[in-house]
Structure formats: structure tokens, C-alpha cells
Write an enzyme that holds these catalytic residues in place. Sequence first.
Site, short mmCIF file in Angstrom:
data_model
loop_
_atom_site.label_atom_id
_atom_site.label_comp_id
_atom_site.label_asym_id
_atom_site.label_seq_id
_atom_site.Cartn_x
_atom_site.Cartn_y
_atom_site.Cartn_z
N TYR A 178 0.85 -1.19 0.00
CA TYR A 178 0.00 0.00 0.00
C TYR A 178 0.88 1.24 0.00
O TYR A 178 1.79 1.38 0.83
CB TYR A 178 -0.90 -0.03 1.24
CG TYR A 178 -1.94 1.07 1.31
CD1 TYR A 178 -2.39 1.73 0.17
CD2 TYR A 178 -2.51 1.43 2.52
CE1 TYR A 178 -3.35 2.72 0.25
CE2 TYR A 178 -3.48 2.43 2.61
CZ TYR A 178 -3.89 3.06 1.46
OH TYR A 178 -4.85 4.04 1.52
N CYS A 179 0.60 2.17 -0.93
CA CYS A 179 1.32 3.45 -1.02
C CYS A 179 2.83 3.18 -1.16
O CYS A 179 3.23 2.39 -2.02
CB CYS A 179 0.97 4.31 0.20
SG CYS A 179 1.53 6.03 0.10
N LEU A 180 3.67 3.79 -0.32
CA LEU A 180 5.11 3.55 -0.44
C LEU A 180 5.48 2.12 -0.08
O LEU A 180 6.54 1.63 -0.49
CB LEU A 180 5.88 4.54 0.43
CG LEU A 180 6.05 5.94 -0.16
CD1 LEU A 180 6.70 6.88 0.84
CD2 LEU A 180 6.87 5.89 -1.44
N GLY B 149 3.88 -0.32 -1.31
CA GLY B 149 3.79 -0.93 -2.63
C GLY B 149 5.02 -0.65 -3.47
O GLY B 149 5.49 -1.51 -4.23
N LEU C 12 -1.48 -1.14 -4.15
CA LEU C 12 -2.63 -0.29 -3.83
C LEU C 12 -2.16 1.16 -3.74
O LEU C 12 -1.40 1.52 -2.84
CB LEU C 12 -3.26 -0.72 -2.50
CG LEU C 12 -3.64 -2.19 -2.36
CD1 LEU C 12 -4.20 -2.46 -0.98
CD2 LEU C 12 -4.62 -2.61 -3.44
#
Length: 554
Positions: free
Chosen positions: A287-289, A291, A317
Amino acid sequence: MDRVAFATVAKLSGGLSPFGMAFAHLDWAAHMACSPGKALALWQLLLPGQDRDGTADPAGTDRRFKHPGWENQPYRQWRDQFLKAQAFWDQATRNVDGVQPHHLHVQHFITRQLLDTASPSNLWWTNPEVLAAARDSAGMNFVHGGLRMLADWKDLLAGDAPGTSPQALSAYRVGKEIAATPGQVVFRNELFELIRYAPATDEAWREPVLIVPSWLLKYYILDLSAHNSLIRHLVYCGHTVFAMSWRNPDAEARDTGLEDYLERGVLRALSETARGAGCRRVHAVGYCLGGTLLALCAAALAREPRQDVRLQTMTLLAAQTDFSEPGELGLFMGTSAVAFLDGLMWQQGYLDGVQLAGVFQLLNARDLIWSRLVREYLLGHAQRVTDMMAWNADTTRLPYRLHSETLRYLYHGNDLAEGRYCWRGAPVSLSDLRVPAFVVATERDHISPWKSVYKLHRLCAQDLSFVLASGGHNGGIVAPPGQAHAQFRLAQRKLGQSYRSPESWMARTPIRPGSWWPAWEAWLTAHSSVRVPVQAVAQAHTLCAAPGTYVFNA
């Protein structure tokens, strides 16, 4: 000495670069002075009769002016003049020949922030909705608003963000109402705890799911209230889920860098997940960083054929892999801005969560600052505390070296996308990715713009399913089934298919109503092997119950 000087200036400017903003303004102003054609076209925008129905917002898309009272005079005149001025400055800070693109974006952003402060909706005597509320409540809206303003000042003096005092957030306690899915911490090192969530079914898919959250936030964004928990959704669908919970670092962790988070973070979590599940293949979700870090890890693993742990699939994500166009967050990533922020972090040893939250609020100041001011202080409406608000108030810190390397290598240098980031003495290339990918972006994302997330299509040739969901960076991801007005687009790019631009992709991909969660879970199921009986974690392998200890680090 230089770093101390930069840190001193950064403290006064809120971590921003005053010189960077000044140079951007000078670059724009100088080139505008040499553009008489542009100036003439702009002034024509202010002439009467330039819009069909007499307003500068004929579609009525600006939510600040939805109240019917804005159609009456003199409010209509004030609104229309403001919207015309807004349209004027919007065009004035776009497409100016000769201006550096970064400087033009900075000038556009600053101008928009200044205009938002001058909106007639922000003043009680020029806002018909506020005046109607004062009439109907005999002025009690101002009394209630004043009390809320006083409470916010108390929060600020106590070091909390407005509206995030323990009393305000008492309805959502970590481990009770949120982050409450049953699980056990099965591994811990100096960087993270690994939490295992057993399936709520008799049989489970053999391959476990590992969630890698961003180090910018607490992991339980994906385990909020029971109805808003993606983790809970997965375990009830028969998946064994492991989630990383990053430790909230202090000044002692100042030299912990990106490679540490890769080696002792994600790679170690993958190894422990495979060992705990008794399976060499893992579905990994970032998720976000988190990811971004996962994509880096997956590309690195692709060139290591002897690794004991392999990825079955990769899900990203709201995660960028190409930072050439990072959206408005990139306005704070210029050379000068990075230098000032680096000096501030060097002196502190970390970047404080309150400082980071201020940047995110500035990116969406119209909704997060000014609309809140009108709603609570002028209209006197009570703010309804949600599980997302409680999570958002639970800020984290970032080690100096990690954040500095993230800014320099990812945001500023774009080293990952361009194949310059090195791990174990060799560059990491996303073209080496060999696992099916499921990528989710959101329509109104100020942090990871969807067209930036979409760039992974050009960086790897593997099977890639891309989802564009309604909502923003967090709300579009936390979108459980049954949520009103949720919708998404989904299309798959098979190995060997030609590239399509994001505009072409959107035009050809129909909208589907509802949540994207079931579509993703079906994709996970299709890429899983067999179902096996659920095995309980041996008591000797558990350290404590979920949500663990690191999540409570202040």
C-alpha cells in the site's frame, strides 16, 4: 554548519523552501511579462458575456457554492466574481511558454492556495448559508462554533491535531473498535512486527497473503472497524493473512535507510510468512510507499533464482513506481525543497508525523482546512468522528536516512523507474518482474495520482490487471462491499499486448458499480493453487495477541 542553517530556515518556513517558491514566482512572472498574447487572452476571461449562463462555473461543480442562497444577490455577484478570478488565475498559471514545468506547477499551487483563502464562502457575512443558519438558530451556530474552536485550540496546545484529542477519538480504540481482527504476532525485529490472521473458514488457500503498509502510516488503515477492514474481508474469504506493523522510529533510528527496510523489512517478512504458512509462495500486497518497496523487492527477487521464497502474485494499492509525475506532492520535491527538508530531518533525526500531516492537509486545503472551518466554526455543525479520522490522527515518524533516500532516489531522481537504484551491487529493473500484478489506483488521489500509478504498464510486460476506483488515496482503497456510490473500472493487459495511454484505457473501460474488493479477491483465488485445512499457530510461535506492541508506540 550548512545543514544547521538550512534546518533553521526550514523550521521557520514549515519545512518548505522559501527560495524555491521565490524562484518559481520570478520565473513565471518574467515569462508572463514577455507574453502579451497570453495576457490579452486572460483579460478577455474577465469581460462580461464570456459564459453562457452568467457564472464562471456553469456546471455547478464547486461544492462551496451548492446552497441555493448563492443564487440571490448580492451573493451571486460575489460568487461569480470570485469564480471568474479563479478561472483567470487558473489559466494564468498554465501553459506559459518558457517557464520550467516544476516552477509553473509550484506557482499554480501557491496561487490556488491564496485564492482559496479569499473565497466569499469563508466569511460569515458573505456566506448566505451561514447567515441562514444564524437566522434559524438565533445565532447559536456561532456559539457552538466558538466552543469547537476553543476545543481545537486546546488540542493544539496539547500537541494534538485539531479534533484529535483522546476524548474526541475515544469511540475508536486500537485493538478494541479498530485494528481488532483476531490474530497473533509471530515475529518481531527492530523494524517491524509480523501479525498472522487465521482464516475464519475450515479450509484456506495454500498461499498466504502478506500486506506491506507504507512507513508513512500505521498498518491498520486496512483493519479499521469490522465493516471497513480489508484484512477481515480476506480472512472470511478463506485467506491466511500476514501484516507488517512498522515500528514508530525515534532519533536513534536516524541512520536506518531504504536498504534496511528492504533487507530487514520486506524480505524478512516474506521469509517469515512463508515459514509460518509452510508454503514457499506468497501473495504480496503493498500500500502506497509500501507498494513501491514491494515492487522494488519483487524486481530484485526476479534476478535471484535461488531464493527460498517466491511471489505468487503482486498487488499494489495506490502505489507509484515511476515518480516522474508524482502529482502535487512533487511540488515539495524540488532540489531546493529537498535540501531544506533534508537539513530539518538531519537535525531532528526523523521527520515528525505532525509535520507530514501538515503537508497532506495543504495538498487538499479546500476540503481539509477551509470547508472544515465553515462547517464547524461558522455553521456550528459537529464533526462526526470516524474510524478513518482516528487512524489519520495516529501519526508516525520517519527515520532521517530513510526519508532522505526516498526523496532523493525515488521522488527526485526517479531511480527505480529508470533502472539506477542498486541492490547488492546491481541495478534493479522493473522490467525483470515475472509475477502477475493487480494494481489499484483512485480517481481523486493527491498523493499517488492514478495516471502516475498507471505508468507501471510501460515499465513491465507481465500480465497486469488495473483498477481505477472512485474516491481518494485512502477512501478509494478502504471501499468495502455495500458502500454507497462506490464504483470502479477494471481491465487486464495480457503478456504481449500493446500499450494503451491512460486516456484510451479510461475511454474503453466501462464503469462497474460497487466495491473492487470482490473482483480482487476473485483474482487472488484464480491465482491460488488448492485449499487446505486451516492449521492453528503453535503457541510457542506467538509473541502476543494482535495488534501487537509497535502499533502503540507514540
